[in-house]
Design a protein around this motif. Sequence first.
Motif, PDB file in Angstrom:
ATOM      1  N   VAL A  20       4.060  -3.715   8.285  1.00 26.76           N
ATOM      2  CA  VAL A  20       2.856  -2.981   7.910  1.00 26.76           C
ATOM      3  C   VAL A  20       2.739  -2.635   6.430  1.00 26.76           C
ATOM      4  N   THR A  21       3.719  -1.971   5.833  1.00 26.95           N
ATOM      5  CA  THR A  21       3.521  -1.421   4.485  1.00 26.95           C
ATOM      6  C   THR A  21       4.278  -2.080   3.330  1.00 26.95           C
ATOM      7  N   PRO A  22       5.123  -3.089   3.526  1.00 28.47           N
ATOM      8  CA  PRO A  22       5.817  -3.676   2.371  1.00 28.47           C
ATOM      9  C   PRO A  22       4.879  -4.171   1.277  1.00 28.47           C
ATOM     10  N   TYR A  23       3.728  -4.696   1.664  1.00 26.11           N
ATOM     11  CA  TYR A  23       2.804  -5.170   0.630  1.00 26.11           C
ATOM     12  C   TYR A  23       2.434  -4.015  -0.307  1.00 26.11           C
ATOM     13  N   ILE A  24       2.257  -2.838   0.243  1.00 26.26           N
ATOM     14  CA  ILE A  24       1.884  -1.686  -0.577  1.00 26.26           C
ATOM     15  C   ILE A  24       3.016  -1.329  -1.534  1.00 26.26           C
ATOM     16  N   TYR A  25       4.213  -1.064  -0.996  1.00 27.63           N
ATOM     17  CA  TYR A  25       5.269  -0.578  -1.888  1.00 27.63           C
ATOM     18  C   TYR A  25       5.912  -1.674  -2.727  1.00 27.63           C
ATOM     19  N   ASN A  26       5.639  -2.926  -2.432  1.00 27.37           N
ATOM     20  CA  ASN A  26       6.117  -4.011  -3.291  1.00 27.37           C
ATOM     21  C   ASN A  26       5.097  -4.422  -4.351  1.00 27.37           C
ATOM     22  N   ASN A  27       3.966  -3.760  -4.368  1.00 29.48           N
ATOM     23  CA  ASN A  27       2.918  -4.033  -5.359  1.00 29.48           C
ATOM     24  C   ASN A  27       2.529  -2.730  -6.055  1.00 29.48           C
ATOM     25  N   ARG A  28       3.488  -2.168  -6.728  1.00 26.61           N
ATOM     26  CA  ARG A  28       3.284  -0.868  -7.380  1.00 26.61           C
ATOM     27  C   ARG A  28       2.258  -0.922  -8.506  1.00 26.61           C
ATOM     28  N   ASP A  29       1.946  -2.109  -8.971  1.00 25.43           N
ATOM     29  CA  ASP A  29       0.900  -2.242  -9.991  1.00 25.43           C
ATOM     30  C   ASP A  29      -0.497  -2.093  -9.382  1.00 25.43           C
ATOM     31  N   LYS A  30      -0.602  -2.208  -8.064  1.00 28.06           N
ATOM     32  CA  LYS A  30      -1.902  -2.114  -7.391  1.00 28.06           C
ATOM     33  C   LYS A  30      -2.113  -0.788  -6.668  1.00 28.06           C
ATOM     34  N   PHE A  31      -1.027  -0.035  -6.457  1.00 35.07           N
ATOM     35  CA  PHE A  31      -1.104   1.197  -5.675  1.00 35.07           C
ATOM     36  C   PHE A  31      -0.317   2.317  -6.367  1.00 35.07           C
ATOM     37  N   GLN A  32      -0.812   3.538  -6.221  1.00 31.27           N
ATOM     38  CA  GLN A  32      -0.056   4.700  -6.688  1.00 31.27           C
ATOM     39  C   GLN A  32       0.839   5.146  -5.530  1.00 31.27           C
ATOM     40  N   ILE A  33       2.140   5.172  -5.796  1.00 34.96           N
ATOM     41  CA  ILE A  33       3.134   5.394  -4.747  1.00 34.96           C
ATOM     42  C   ILE A  33       3.980   6.623  -5.076  1.00 34.96           C
ATOM     43  N   TYR A  34       4.371   7.344  -4.023  1.00 30.60           N
ATOM     44  CA  TYR A  34       5.207   8.534  -4.193  1.00 30.60           C
ATOM     45  C   TYR A  34       6.275   8.556  -3.100  1.00 30.60           C
ATOM     46  N   ASN A  35       7.482   8.940  -3.477  1.00 28.60           N
ATOM     47  CA  ASN A  35       8.585   9.075  -2.525  1.00 28.60           C
ATOM     48  C   ASN A  35       8.989  10.540  -2.425  1.00 28.60           C
ATOM     49  N   VAL A  36       8.989  11.073  -1.215  1.00 28.54           N
ATOM     50  CA  VAL A  36       9.425  12.448  -0.982  1.00 28.54           C
ATOM     51  C   VAL A  36      10.933  12.427  -0.795  1.00 28.54           C
ATOM     52  N   LYS A  37      11.622  13.261  -1.568  1.00 28.05           N
ATOM     53  CA  LYS A  37      13.083  13.294  -1.501  1.00 28.05           C
ATOM     54  C   LYS A  37      13.576  14.589  -0.874  1.00 28.05           C
ATOM     55  N   ASN A  38      14.652  14.465  -0.127  1.00 32.83           N
ATOM     56  CA  ASN A  38      15.348  15.624   0.413  1.00 32.83           C
ATOM     57  C   ASN A  38      16.207  16.225  -0.698  1.00 32.83           C
ATOM     58  N   SER A  39      16.472  17.494  -0.633  1.00 35.77           N
ATOM     59  CA  SER A  39      17.278  18.149  -1.673  1.00 35.77           C
ATOM     60  C   SER A  39      18.739  17.692  -1.646  1.00 35.77           C
ATOM     61  N   ILE A  40      19.195  17.206  -0.496  1.00 36.01           N
ATOM     62  CA  ILE A  40      20.565  16.699  -0.342  1.00 36.01           C
ATOM     63  C   ILE A  40      20.468  15.269   0.190  1.00 36.01           C
ATOM     64  N   ASP A  41      21.278  14.364  -0.336  1.00 34.75           N
ATOM     65  CA  ASP A  41      21.249  12.980   0.138  1.00 34.75           C
ATOM     66  C   ASP A  41      21.951  12.886   1.493  1.00 34.75           C
ATOM     67  N   LEU A  42      21.164  12.669   2.527  1.00 32.60           N
ATOM     68  CA  LEU A  42      21.679  12.523   3.895  1.00 32.60           C
ATOM     69  C   LEU A  42      21.436  11.118   4.431  1.00 32.60           C
ATOM     70  N   SER A  43      21.271  10.173   3.519  1.00 32.70           N
ATOM     71  CA  SER A  43      20.920   8.807   3.900  1.00 32.70           C
ATOM     72  C   SER A  43      22.009   8.100   4.707  1.00 32.70           C
TER      73      SER A  43
END
Length: 172
Positions: free
Chosen positions: A74-97
Amino acid sequence: FSSDNILRITSDSPLADPTVIDDLIINYQKISCDYASTNLIRTYPIGLDAEIFSFSALEKTWKNAHLPSEYENVTPYIYNNRDKFQIYNVKNSIDLSHLRWVVDRAEDLELVRQLVSKIDKDPILMQDILEVFESDPKLAEINSNVRHDEGYKKSLKKDQEFIKRGKTSDEK
């Protein structure tokens, strides 16, 4: 349904945290971007993934995407084309990845069942799960051997085969 924005939470994330989703929505509205996510730069546990994007971004994706991975996920086209879309990533205060409570495999389902059996409240929040892991650290080992990006890697491999054959999006 004439919606301006789409919130995407996949069905393999049964323990989605409404407070994380609220934070995602608030940031999306405040920044006024085309796409916001909790997992572009992963800091939340796998299983708390959520995305919100504009209908116009989805429409551009539908018109311009051509790789199998761009349709399947669904969304890779959006986040792989950052020149065409304004993108934002919400981060957690602690890295729990490093934590995982998404359900892709039998081990994942076993972990989620055990977590749900140990938490007697609704909704179950990220903090509740972290408290269970703190009291029983071995639980996190149940699915620690499962790769989180296995399905997407398969999609990318299909992309390479698609490109090799020289097909266009209409020939998929």
